[in-house]
Design a protein around this motif. Structure first.
Motif, PDB file in Angstrom:
ATOM      1  N   ASN A   1      -8.835   3.792  -1.490  1.00  0.00           N
ATOM      2  CA  ASN A   1      -8.885   4.210  -2.894  1.00  0.00           C
ATOM      3  C   ASN A   1      -8.177   3.159  -3.750  1.00  0.00           C
ATOM      4  O   ASN A   1      -7.492   2.264  -3.237  1.00  0.00           O
ATOM      5  N   GLU A   2      -8.346   3.251  -5.056  1.00  0.00           N
ATOM      6  CA  GLU A   2      -7.787   2.242  -5.952  1.00  0.00           C
ATOM      7  C   GLU A   2      -6.264   2.296  -6.000  1.00  0.00           C
ATOM      8  O   GLU A   2      -5.605   1.272  -6.205  1.00  0.00           O
ATOM      9  N   GLU A   3      -5.694   3.481  -5.820  1.00  0.00           N
ATOM     10  CA  GLU A   3      -4.240   3.616  -5.862  1.00  0.00           C
ATOM     11  C   GLU A   3      -3.572   2.750  -4.802  1.00  0.00           C
ATOM     12  O   GLU A   3      -2.493   2.192  -5.019  1.00  0.00           O
ATOM     13  N   THR A   4      -4.216   2.623  -3.646  1.00  0.00           N
ATOM     14  CA  THR A   4      -3.655   1.820  -2.566  1.00  0.00           C
ATOM     15  C   THR A   4      -3.472   0.373  -2.999  1.00  0.00           C
ATOM     16  O   THR A   4      -2.454  -0.266  -2.696  1.00  0.00           O
ATOM     17  N   MET A   5      -4.447  -0.171  -3.719  1.00  0.00           N
ATOM     18  CA  MET A   5      -4.332  -1.549  -4.204  1.00  0.00           C
ATOM     19  C   MET A   5      -3.185  -1.687  -5.192  1.00  0.00           C
ATOM     20  O   MET A   5      -2.412  -2.647  -5.147  1.00  0.00           O
ATOM     21  N   THR A   6      -3.068  -0.726  -6.080  1.00  0.00           N
ATOM     22  CA  THR A   6      -2.005  -0.771  -7.090  1.00  0.00           C
ATOM     23  C   THR A   6      -0.627  -0.738  -6.445  1.00  0.00           C
ATOM     24  O   THR A   6       0.275  -1.487  -6.830  1.00  0.00           O
ATOM     25  N   LEU A   7      -0.463   0.113  -5.434  1.00  0.00           N
ATOM     26  CA  LEU A   7       0.852   0.312  -4.817  1.00  0.00           C
ATOM     27  C   LEU A   7       1.237  -0.800  -3.862  1.00  0.00           C
ATOM     28  O   LEU A   7       2.428  -1.063  -3.661  1.00  0.00           O
ATOM     29  N   HIS A   8       0.275  -1.456  -3.235  1.00  0.00           N
ATOM     30  CA  HIS A   8       0.612  -2.376  -2.136  1.00  0.00           C
ATOM     31  C   HIS A   8       0.174  -3.822  -2.356  1.00  0.00           C
ATOM     32  O   HIS A   8       0.424  -4.669  -1.493  1.00  0.00           O
ATOM     33  N   ARG A   9      -0.452  -4.119  -3.480  1.00  0.00           N
ATOM     34  CA  ARG A   9      -0.916  -5.486  -3.704  1.00  0.00           C
ATOM     35  C   ARG A   9       0.231  -6.490  -3.610  1.00  0.00           C
ATOM     36  O   ARG A   9       0.068  -7.603  -3.079  1.00  0.00           O
ATOM     37  N   HIS A  10       1.401  -6.127  -4.101  1.00  0.00           N
ATOM     38  CA  HIS A  10       2.534  -7.067  -4.108  1.00  0.00           C
ATOM     39  C   HIS A  10       3.089  -7.335  -2.714  1.00  0.00           C
ATOM     40  O   HIS A  10       3.888  -8.252  -2.519  1.00  0.00           O
ATOM     41  N   GLU A  11       2.651  -6.562  -1.722  1.00  0.00           N
ATOM     42  CA  GLU A  11       3.144  -6.744  -0.357  1.00  0.00           C
ATOM     43  C   GLU A  11       2.249  -7.670   0.465  1.00  0.00           C
ATOM     44  O   GLU A  11       2.542  -7.960   1.627  1.00  0.00           O
ATOM     45  N   ILE A  12       1.147  -8.146  -0.112  1.00  0.00           N
ATOM     46  CA  ILE A  12       0.203  -8.989   0.607  1.00  0.00           C
ATOM     47  C   ILE A  12       0.834 -10.354   0.914  1.00  0.00           C
ATOM     48  O   ILE A  12       1.477 -10.960   0.050  1.00  0.00           O
TER      49      ILE A  12
END
Length: 560
Positions: free
Chosen positions: A76-87
Motif C-alpha cells: 500500500n502507499e502508506e508503506t512507501m511513506t513510512l519506510h522510504r527513508h530507510e532504503i
C-alpha cells in the motif's frame, strides 16, 4: 554481480496477505540454503493498521535484524511513506504502478495485469523472488506445501500469478544484485522461538499444557495443539490465567509434566499459583513472553521489562530459576532444561522470552532428539520408606515425590505450612525447618546455573553485556566494531537467575569499559548484577519503544 545478504521488508495492512507471502518467501530461502532472521511488526487488529514482515537473508550465517532496507515491497502507499527513508543507497521499492510513483528507485509493477484480485500478494511474491535470485520452481513448491490441499481453481490462480510475475520481472532490466546461489543446501528447519519452545517441551516429555490466549505467547499453544494427538499430550485453553496455572499444577501433581505460557498481564493473574507450586513443591514450567507494559501496553511489540516481575513474583521466599533464550535453538534446549530443573527441584522454573524472538523465524539445523530422554516424573515407590513423608527433611532439600495412586502409600500435600508427612501445622519450629528445607533446593539450582557466554578478548577495551533476545544484535555489532580495529567483547546471559558472580566477575573487572544493553527503561539486569556482585555498570544502552535492539541502534548509541 551477487550480494552476500539482503534485507527486505514487506509492508501493508492486515488482511493484504503480507504474512502469507513473507512466510512462503522465508521458507523458500531456507530450502534454497540461505540463513534468515525474520522480524514481524503488527498492530493489534484483524484488518487495517500498518504491519511489516522483514526478512534478513544471506548465504552466510545471519544472526540479527537490520534497519536499512534493500528491498521494500509496498502493498500500500502508506508503506512507501513510512519506510522510504530507510532504503539503502542501492535499494529498490517494489510497488503497484497504480500508486503513481515516479522515481529512479521504484519498480512500478502492473499487479492487476499479472493477477486477479485476491492473488495480488502472490504476484508480489513472484516479483521479489525473481529479483533476489530464487527460482520459480522453488517458490512454487514451497507455496504448494504451504497452502496444502485447496480447490484446484485457487491453486491454478496462485501458480498463474506467480508465473506471470516471474515472466514480467525477467523481462525487465532491474539493477539489483541477486543473492549468490548455495550449492548443496544443508537440511534445515524453519521455525520461530515459540515453535522451538513447544518442541523443547515435547522433547522433555510434556503431557499437559494449559493457557489463556495472550499475545505473544499464544502460538506456543497453537503449535502444541497441532502435535497433541501424535504426542499423546493434552492442550487445554482455560477460561483465564488463574485456571490455567492451577490446571497445570493439578496435572503435575498427578504425574504429567506440565507447562503454562502467558505474557506479563496474564502472569499477574498466575502469581498466586506460583507460590502454590513452591509450597506444594510441584514441578511446573512457566513461559512468560514479554511485551511492552504496564497494563495492556503495546500488545504486539517487544520489550524486556518483566525480569524483575518474574524474579520477585509470588509471596514468600522460595527458589526458582529464570532462563532467557537468545536464539531459536536456545528456545528449544533451555525449555528442555527447564523441565529437568522443575522435576529435579520440584518447583516453578521460568522461561523469559519476548515478542521479537517469539515471532522471529530462523533457519535451524534439525535437533538431535534421539539422545534426549524425557523427564521421569516422581520417585520410585520401591525406594520410599514407610510411613511415607512427602516433605521429608533432607540434606539437599529435595524430598521423595511419590505420585498419587501408583503405590499403596498415602500422598498428602497442603498449601498451608505442613509437617513432613504433608499435614498442615501451626508448629513454628516445623515452620522454620520447612522454610530452610525449601531454600536448600536453591543451592542445587545455583550449582547448575548456566554461565554467561563470553566472546572476544578477555581484557577488552569494551565489554557489552546482554541477555535474552538481544544476543544476535550485540554479537553483530561487536563483530562490525572489531572489523574497524576496536577491541570489543561480549558477555551474554542465557540464565538470569540465579546469578553466580564467580562466573562473570573476572570478565567485568578485566574490561576497560562495560556497557549493558537491554530492552527496558531501567537496566534491570545491570541492577541485578550490581545487587548480586557489587559491580556497577555505569553505561547502559536501553531501548523501550517496542522495537527490537539492532546492530545499527547499538552503534548509534555508543557514539553518543
Amino acid at each position: 554481480m551477487n550480494r552476500n545478504s539482503v534485507n527486505l521488508l514487506i509492508g501493508g495492512e492486515a488482511g493484504q496477505g503480507l504474512v502469507t507471502i513473507g512466510q512462503i518467501l522465508a521458507k523458500s530461502l531456507v530450502r534454497s540454503g540461505y540463513s534468515i532472521v525474520v522480524t514481524q511488526s503488527y498492530h493489534s487488529r484483524i484488518r487495517g493498521g500498518h504491519n511489516t514482515y522483514t526478512i534478513h537473508a544471506g548465504a552466510d550465517r545471519v544472526i540479527a535484524p537490520l534497519e536499512t532496507i534493500d528491498i521494500l515491497v509496498a502493498l500500500n502507499e502508506e508503506t512507501m511513506t513510512l519506510h522510504r527513508h530507510e532504503i539503502s543507497p542501492d535499494g529498490i521499492i517494489i510497488a503497484d504502478e497504480a500508486f503513481g510513483i515516479s522515481d529512479d528507485v521504484s519498480l512500478r509493477v502492473p499487479f492487476k495485469e499479472l493477477a486477479k484480485q485476491g492473488f495480488l500478494n502472490i504476484a508480489a511474491l513472484g516479483v521479489v523472488g525473481s529479483i533476489i535470485g530464487l527460482t520459480e520452481e522453488s517458490i512454487a513448491g514451497t507455496m504448494d506445501k504451504f497452502f496444502g490441499k485447496m480447490d484446484q481453481k485457487t491453486a491454478e490462480e496462485n501458480r498463474l500469478a506467480l508465473s506471470n510475475a516471474f515472466r514480467w520481472t525477467t523481462g525487465r532490466s532491474v539493477s539489483f544484485s541477486k543473492l549468490p546461489p548455495v550449492s548443496d543446501p544443508p537440511k534445515r528447519l524453519i521455525m520461530n522461538g515459540n515453535e522451538a519452545i513447544a518442541l523443547g517441551a515435547l522433547s522433555a516429555g510434556l503431557k499437559f499444557y494449559s493457557f489463556y490466549p495472550m499475545t505473544p505467547s499464544t502460538s506456543i499453544g497453537i503449535a502444541l495443539a497441532g502435535w497433541a494427538e501424535r504426542m499423546g499430550s493434552i492442550v487445554e485453553q482455560a477460561e483465564d490465567e488463574i485456571a490455567a496455572i492451577n490446571m497445570a499444577l493439578g496435572a503435575s501433581f498427578a504425574g504429567a509434566p506440565s507447562m503454562v505460557s502467558t505474557s506479563g498481564g496474564g502472569f499477574a493473574l498466575m502469581v498466586e499459583g506460583v507460590s502454590l507450586a513452591a509450597m506444594t513443591e510441584t514441578p511446573v514450567v512457566i513461559v512468560v513472553a514479554q511485551r511492552p507494559a504496564p497494563a495492556t501496553g503495546l500488545p504486539t511489540r517487544t520489550e524486556q521489562a518483566d525480569l524483575n516481575f518474574v524474579l520477585y513474583a509470588g509471596h514468600g521466599e522460595f527458589p526458582r530459576a529464570i532462563l532467557a533464550p537468545g536464539t531459536v535453538e536456545e528456545c528449544f534446549h533451555l525449555t528442555y532444561r527447564a523441565f529437568e530443573l522443575a522435576e529435579r527441584y520440584q518447583g516453578p522454573i521460568f522461561i523469559l522470552t519476548d515478542q521479537f524472538l517469539a515471532d522471529s523465524y530462523r533457519a535451524v539445523a534439525p535437533f538431535d532428539v534421539e539422545n534426549l530422554s524425557p523427564v521421569s516424573p516422581g520417585s520410585d515407590p520401591a525406594s520410599s520408606s514407610s510411613p511415607y513423608q512427602r516433605y521429608a527433611l533432607t540434606d539437599n532439600g529435595i524430598s521423595p515425590r511419590l505420585l498419587p495412586g501408583i503405590s499403596m502409600q498415602l500422598v498428602v500435600a497442603d498449601s498451608d505450612e505442613h509437617t513432613e508427612d504433608g499435614h498442615l501445622t501451626e508448629d513454628l519450629t516445623v515452620r522454620q525447618r520447612m522454610v530452610e528445607k525449601r531454600l536448600k533446593k536453591g543451592k542445587g539450582i545455583r550449582a547448575e546455573a548456566i554461565p554467561p557466554q563470553m566472546e572476544g578478548d578477555k581484557r577488552p577495551d569494551l565489554l557489552m553485556v546482554s541477555w535474552g533476545s538481544t544476543k544476535g544484535a550485540v554479537l553483530k555489532a561487536a563483530s562490525q566494531m572489531r572489523h574497524t580495529g576496536k577491541n570489543v567483547s561480549t558477555l551474554h546471559f542465557s540464565q538470569i537467575w540465579p546469578l553466580v558472580s564467580e562466573q562473570f566477575m573476572d570478565y567485568l573487572q578485566g574490561a576497560r569499559e562495560v556497557v549493558s544493553l537491554e530492552g527496558n527503561a531501567t537496566g534491570q539486569l545491570a541492577g541485578l548484577i550490581r545487587r548480586e556482585s557489587g559491580f556497577l555498570i555505569e553505561k547502559q544502552i536501553l531501548r523501550y519503544d517496542g522495537l527490537p535492539i539492532t546492530p545499527e541502534y547499538i552503534l548509534r548509541e555508543l557514539t553518543k
